[in-house]
Design a protein around this motif. Structure first.
Motif, mmCIF file in Angstrom:
data_model
loop_
_atom_site.group_PDB
_atom_site.id
_atom_site.type_symbol
_atom_site.label_atom_id
_atom_site.label_comp_id
_atom_site.label_asym_id
_atom_site.label_seq_id
_atom_site.Cartn_x
_atom_site.Cartn_y
_atom_site.Cartn_z
ATOM 1 N N VAL A 88 0.121 -4.553 0.327
ATOM 2 C CA VAL A 88 -0.835 -4.684 1.679
ATOM 3 C C VAL A 88 -0.833 -5.974 2.316
ATOM 4 C CG1 VAL A 88 -3.551 -4.823 1.651
ATOM 5 C CG2 VAL A 88 -2.736 -4.396 -0.229
ATOM 6 N N LEU A 108 -1.280 5.715 -1.668
ATOM 7 C CA LEU A 108 -2.433 4.908 -2.067
ATOM 8 C C LEU A 108 -1.795 4.775 -3.070
ATOM 9 C CD1 LEU A 108 -6.079 7.513 -0.743
ATOM 10 C CD2 LEU A 108 -4.417 4.839 0.568
ATOM 11 N N VAL A 111 -0.798 1.067 -3.059
ATOM 12 C CA VAL A 111 -2.293 0.193 -3.062
ATOM 13 C C VAL A 111 -3.446 0.047 -4.027
ATOM 14 C CG1 VAL A 111 -1.816 0.246 -0.362
ATOM 15 C CG2 VAL A 111 -3.306 1.878 -1.228
ATOM 16 N N THR A 120 -8.329 1.284 -4.087
ATOM 17 C CA THR A 120 -7.124 1.972 -2.756
ATOM 18 C C THR A 120 -8.537 1.241 -1.767
ATOM 19 O OG1 THR A 120 -7.052 2.816 -4.772
ATOM 20 C CG2 THR A 120 -6.595 3.790 -2.433
ATOM 21 N N THR A 124 -6.723 -0.430 1.720
ATOM 22 C CA THR A 124 -6.390 0.689 2.931
ATOM 23 C C THR A 124 -7.317 0.206 4.214
ATOM 24 O OG1 THR A 124 -6.129 2.624 1.360
ATOM 25 C CG2 THR A 124 -6.031 2.817 3.238
ATOM 26 N N VAL A 138 -2.908 4.211 10.629
ATOM 27 C CA VAL A 138 -2.498 4.668 9.227
ATOM 28 C C VAL A 138 -2.557 5.940 9.126
ATOM 29 C CG1 VAL A 138 -2.757 4.017 6.433
ATOM 30 C CG2 VAL A 138 -2.938 2.120 8.229
ATOM 31 N N ILE A 140 -2.411 8.368 6.055
ATOM 32 C CA ILE A 140 -2.110 8.082 4.323
ATOM 33 C C ILE A 140 -1.412 9.628 4.011
ATOM 34 C CG2 ILE A 140 -3.088 8.217 2.196
ATOM 35 C CD1 ILE A 140 -5.542 7.742 3.795
ATOM 36 N N VAL A 165 -7.689 6.315 10.927
ATOM 37 C CA VAL A 165 -6.891 6.581 9.296
ATOM 38 C C VAL A 165 -6.422 8.226 10.044
ATOM 39 C CG1 VAL A 165 -9.537 7.554 8.447
ATOM 40 C CG2 VAL A 165 -7.113 6.916 7.402
#
Length: 319
Positions: A88, A108, A111, A120, A124, A138, A140, A165
């Protein structure tokens, strides 16, 4: 002698099995392991940099050539709290150093997903907040089928609060057509891949014409829904079908992993298409290398040539 499709499919399954083999993962681990020493020159084609300093320079090289860039630190399925926090804070540090907007991609499970969905979500969100400060995003990554419910659950919660995201969607999973409406409704960016993980037949399609047709159908459905869509594939024939069918004009970009089909991506960029290179960096590259070769088993010939002559791998030269 011409190799059959069955031979290539069998080779791909074997390489994925090697990637999942716990004994090989353990053997790779030590910094001075024989596997690292032997296969390191082949990994350099696909893993852009060993350190954060190096990847910052690599990003500048590719953006200077007109490419968009995604970045991921190699590694997955982490359970140690200190390692999770290092991932992270590493991404946060990178975001603060890169002088241009970038897109991060990560599992994921790197993290906190193997510990708790709450951890998580928090980790995130921390990354997304810093990314927003730097006009970055980001997207995922998607993982094995058993993780999909948890990943989509975390993504759905994040999408309600962070407009930077996005999510990766695997075309090979049978469930994806049913997941599509809810994903599209978030308004988030979607990165559409075929899917690299070996899954049973009742869960996913194998590589082949049926999967190609499904990929294009899902892409069209996302485009119809107004989704910002990245076609993340190295399949030249599939991209040609997307072009002749008018689909390329309806998507946001084409994305390819660094080191895979660079000339093809360059041709699309020179043709006026927005193109993104997905960079990976770090020293935990065993799974990444095997998955890249598994996707296109003839690449093993390139890998063997790289072992014989490491100096032939020059970053950015083919882009």
């Amino acid at each position: 002698m011409t190799q059959s499709t069955a031979d290539f499919e069998g080779a791909g399954r074997s390489l994925r099995a090697f990637a999942a083999n716990p004994a090989l993962r353990t053997a790779f681990g030590p910094p001075d392991s024989s596997l690292r020493t032997l296969f390191g020159p082949a990994a350099r084609r696909f893993v852009a940099a060993a350190t954060e300093d190096e990847v910052v320079d690599r990003i500048a090289t590719l953006t200077g050539k007109g490419y968009r860039v995604s970045v991921e630190a190699v590694g997955e399925e982490i359970t140690d709290p200190a390692e999770i926090e290092a991932v992270v804070t590493g991404y946060i540090s990178l975001l603060r150093r890169v002088p241009v907007p970038v897109q991060l991609g990560f599992d994921l499970s790197a993290v906190g997903l193997l510990r708790s969905a709450g951890q998580t979500l928090d980790n995130t969100a921390r990354i997304l907040e810093v990314a927003a400060e730097h006009d970055s995003a980001v997207v995922i990554s998607m993982e094995r089928a058993e993780f999909v419910n948890d990943i989509l659950g975390v993504f759905g919660k994040l999408a309600g609060h962070h407009d930077n995201v996005g999510i990766t969607v695997q075309a090979h999973l049978h469930r994806t057509a049913d997941d599509l409406p809810a994903i599209a409704a978030t308004g988030a960016k979607v990165r559409l891949v075929k899917g690299v993980y070996a899954e049973p037949a009742d869960v996913a399609l194998p590589r082949g014409p049926e999967l190609d047709a499904r990929y294009l159908d899902l892409a069209a459905r996302f485009a119809d829904a107004g989704t910002r869509l990245a076609l993340a594939t190295h399949d030249a024939a599939l991209l040609d079908r997307a072009r002749t069918g008018g689909l390329l004009g309806r998507v946001d970009e084409i994305e390819m992993l660094h080191g895979v089909q660079p000339e093809l991506l360059r041709a699309h960029r020179e043709g006026g298409m927005a193109c993104r290179v997905y960079l990976t960096y770090g020293d935990n590259w065993w799974l990444h290398l095997l998955h890249r070769i598994a996707e296109h088993p003839p690449t093993v010939i390139t890998a063997l040539a790289d072992l014989a002559d490491p100096d032939r791998v020059v970053f950015g030269a083919q882009y």
